[in-house]
Design a protein around this motif. Sequence first.
Motif, mmCIF file in Angstrom:
data_model
loop_
_atom_site.group_PDB
_atom_site.id
_atom_site.type_symbol
_atom_site.label_atom_id
_atom_site.label_comp_id
_atom_site.label_asym_id
_atom_site.label_seq_id
_atom_site.Cartn_x
_atom_site.Cartn_y
_atom_site.Cartn_z
ATOM 1 N N GLU A 125 0.819 -1.219 0.000
ATOM 2 C CA GLU A 125 0.000 0.000 0.000
ATOM 3 C C GLU A 125 0.855 1.273 0.000
ATOM 4 N N TYR A 126 2.147 1.155 0.259
ATOM 5 C CA TYR A 126 3.018 2.330 0.316
ATOM 6 C C TYR A 126 3.311 2.838 -1.093
ATOM 7 N N PRO A 127 3.606 4.161 -1.196
ATOM 8 C CA PRO A 127 3.651 5.174 -0.142
ATOM 9 C C PRO A 127 2.255 5.503 0.397
ATOM 10 N N LEU A 128 2.247 5.977 1.654
ATOM 11 C CA LEU A 128 1.012 6.317 2.347
ATOM 12 C C LEU A 128 0.958 7.810 2.644
ATOM 13 N N VAL A 129 -0.251 8.318 2.726
ATOM 14 C CA VAL A 129 -0.484 9.656 3.274
ATOM 15 C C VAL A 129 -1.145 9.464 4.626
ATOM 16 N N VAL A 130 -0.525 9.991 5.671
ATOM 17 C CA VAL A 130 -1.030 9.837 7.036
ATOM 18 C C VAL A 130 -1.367 11.217 7.583
ATOM 19 N N LYS A 131 -2.540 11.339 8.201
ATOM 20 C CA LYS A 131 -2.948 12.631 8.763
ATOM 21 C C LYS A 131 -3.940 12.412 9.897
ATOM 22 N N LEU A 143 3.683 12.406 4.130
ATOM 23 C CA LEU A 143 3.896 11.410 3.084
ATOM 24 C C LEU A 143 4.894 10.392 3.626
ATOM 25 N N VAL A 144 4.471 9.147 3.718
ATOM 26 C CA VAL A 144 5.302 8.085 4.289
ATOM 27 C C VAL A 144 5.693 7.134 3.160
ATOM 28 N N PRO A 145 6.937 7.182 2.699
ATOM 29 C CA PRO A 145 7.314 6.407 1.505
ATOM 30 C C PRO A 145 7.477 4.917 1.733
ATOM 31 N N SER A 146 7.742 4.489 2.975
ATOM 32 C CA SER A 146 8.063 3.079 3.192
ATOM 33 C C SER A 146 7.798 2.693 4.645
ATOM 34 N N PRO A 147 7.671 1.381 4.931
ATOM 35 C CA PRO A 147 7.517 0.954 6.324
ATOM 36 C C PRO A 147 8.685 1.388 7.207
ATOM 37 N N GLY A 148 9.892 1.417 6.630
ATOM 38 C CA GLY A 148 11.041 1.863 7.417
ATOM 39 C C GLY A 148 10.917 3.311 7.833
ATOM 40 N N ARG A 149 10.456 4.138 6.933
ATOM 41 C CA ARG A 149 10.270 5.559 7.260
ATOM 42 C C ARG A 149 9.154 5.729 8.284
ATOM 43 N N LEU A 150 8.139 4.876 8.218
ATOM 44 C CA LEU A 150 7.071 4.933 9.219
ATOM 45 C C LEU A 150 7.637 4.753 10.618
ATOM 46 N N GLU A 151 8.555 3.800 10.791
ATOM 47 C CA GLU A 151 9.141 3.566 12.113
ATOM 48 C C GLU A 151 9.800 4.827 12.653
ATOM 49 N N TYR A 168 -1.015 6.770 -1.334
ATOM 50 C CA TYR A 168 -0.710 8.007 -2.056
ATOM 51 C C TYR A 168 -1.219 7.918 -3.501
ATOM 52 N N VAL A 169 -1.865 8.979 -3.951
ATOM 53 C CA VAL A 169 -2.350 9.054 -5.324
ATOM 54 C C VAL A 169 -1.313 9.818 -6.150
ATOM 55 N N PRO A 170 -0.626 9.178 -7.084
ATOM 56 C CA PRO A 170 0.355 9.907 -7.907
ATOM 57 C C PRO A 170 -0.305 11.082 -8.618
ATOM 58 N N ASN A 171 0.394 12.222 -8.611
ATOM 59 C CA ASN A 171 -0.177 13.421 -9.221
ATOM 60 C C ASN A 171 0.949 14.347 -9.650
ATOM 61 N N ALA A 172 0.589 15.432 -10.293
ATOM 62 C CA ALA A 172 1.570 16.362 -10.850
ATOM 63 C C ALA A 172 2.091 17.375 -9.835
ATOM 64 N N GLY A 173 1.723 17.235 -8.575
ATOM 65 C CA GLY A 173 2.187 18.170 -7.550
ATOM 66 C C GLY A 173 1.224 19.299 -7.272
ATOM 67 N N THR A 174 0.091 19.298 -7.951
ATOM 68 C CA THR A 174 -0.962 20.282 -7.682
ATOM 69 C C THR A 174 -2.266 19.537 -7.448
ATOM 70 N N ASP A 175 -3.178 20.194 -6.744
ATOM 71 C CA ASP A 175 -4.506 19.622 -6.599
ATOM 72 C C ASP A 175 -5.554 20.673 -6.915
ATOM 73 N N LEU A 176 -6.762 20.211 -7.093
ATOM 74 C CA LEU A 176 -7.883 21.098 -7.362
ATOM 75 C C LEU A 176 -8.676 21.293 -6.083
ATOM 76 N N LYS A 177 -9.067 22.533 -5.838
ATOM 77 C CA LYS A 177 -9.994 22.824 -4.755
ATOM 78 C C LYS A 177 -11.272 23.315 -5.415
ATOM 79 N N VAL A 178 -12.344 22.578 -5.222
ATOM 80 C CA VAL A 178 -13.629 22.949 -5.806
ATOM 81 C C VAL A 178 -14.527 23.467 -4.695
ATOM 82 N N TYR A 179 -15.065 24.665 -4.888
ATOM 83 C CA TYR A 179 -15.929 25.290 -3.895
ATOM 84 C C TYR A 179 -17.382 25.221 -4.362
ATOM 85 N N GLY A 180 -18.266 24.849 -3.448
ATOM 86 C CA GLY A 180 -19.695 24.881 -3.717
ATOM 87 C C GLY A 180 -20.344 25.973 -2.881
ATOM 88 N N VAL A 181 -21.018 26.912 -3.549
ATOM 89 C CA VAL A 181 -21.669 28.019 -2.837
ATOM 90 C C VAL A 181 -22.837 28.513 -3.663
#
Length: 299
Positions: A125-131, A143-151, A168-181
């Motif tokens: 499942e790695y890399p993981l995003v933990v929050k 961003l946790v790349p490996s079990p060793g880094r988790l330790e 972790y979802v591979p991406n181009a380094g940007t994300d979209l923020k969509v606002y509903g109003v």
Amino acid sequence: MRLCFLVEEHYRHDGMPNAVIGQLTAWGHQVDVVRPGGSLLRMSEVVDAGAHDAWVLKTVSGGPGLTLLEAAAAAGMTTVNDARSIRGVRDKALAAAIGRGRGLPLPPTYAVARPELLREIPAAEYPLVVKPADGSSGRAVHLVPSPGRLEEMLPGLAGEGMLIAQPYVPNAGTDLKVYGVGGELFATERCSPLHPDPAVRERRVPLSAEVAAIAAQVGSVYGLDLYGVDVLLGPEGPVVVDVNDFPSFRQVPDAAARVARAVLGLARAGGSTAPYLRPHSSLPLSIPVQASAGAGDSA
């Protein structure tokens, strides 16, 4: 109308919601501001049934404001957003279960009460995003790349309470923020908190029909009327990675006026027209091509 805004100390000098409060006041409405994190609250009297047409929450996750909003809702008052809906997205573990169960494209999500339990997640499942499950504003996202880094990271995660972990979802380094109003959707592109790049500036971008449909579905599933959705464009399509109630609405044209009109509309209607966990349905949301309503419009 008379409105009560619950504003955490974190947002005391923030443009949102202060600009909305200023706009409502300019239109002749009375706005009372309660700062739940900096006040002695006599809970037996703080919610005076019928004193306000609606209560509006702008607080950090984990703060005392949501308790007050829920008390107002229990007394039969209108809340913006629906208090149950806010609780449903502020607990990210709960939000993941709700969203995945209702067909939203969320990544698989693990939840643990103690960080050492993250060791049980398969290495595949790695890399993981933990929050933190109650995190907000990008706080303590790792961003946790490996079990060793988790330790190595476990001691620093010990004080964060309930945690969630997602592949972790591979991406181009940007994300979209969509606002509903107010029945409209607006999209901005910004730097991912996992890939900080000062050269990437937040900007408004066109919203594709696919992402717009997902953002509308988010509002429907969680029962939110004012909200933000973080979307990553992964190799297999858009993925929802976070949902916020009453976000900043940055880059939304005439944001204060739009949000103020939405609050008034909900107050007059007695709250959300479709409460928490609404049935799947097509919502009358639109994607503006450009700003159409001026901030000076009255409501």
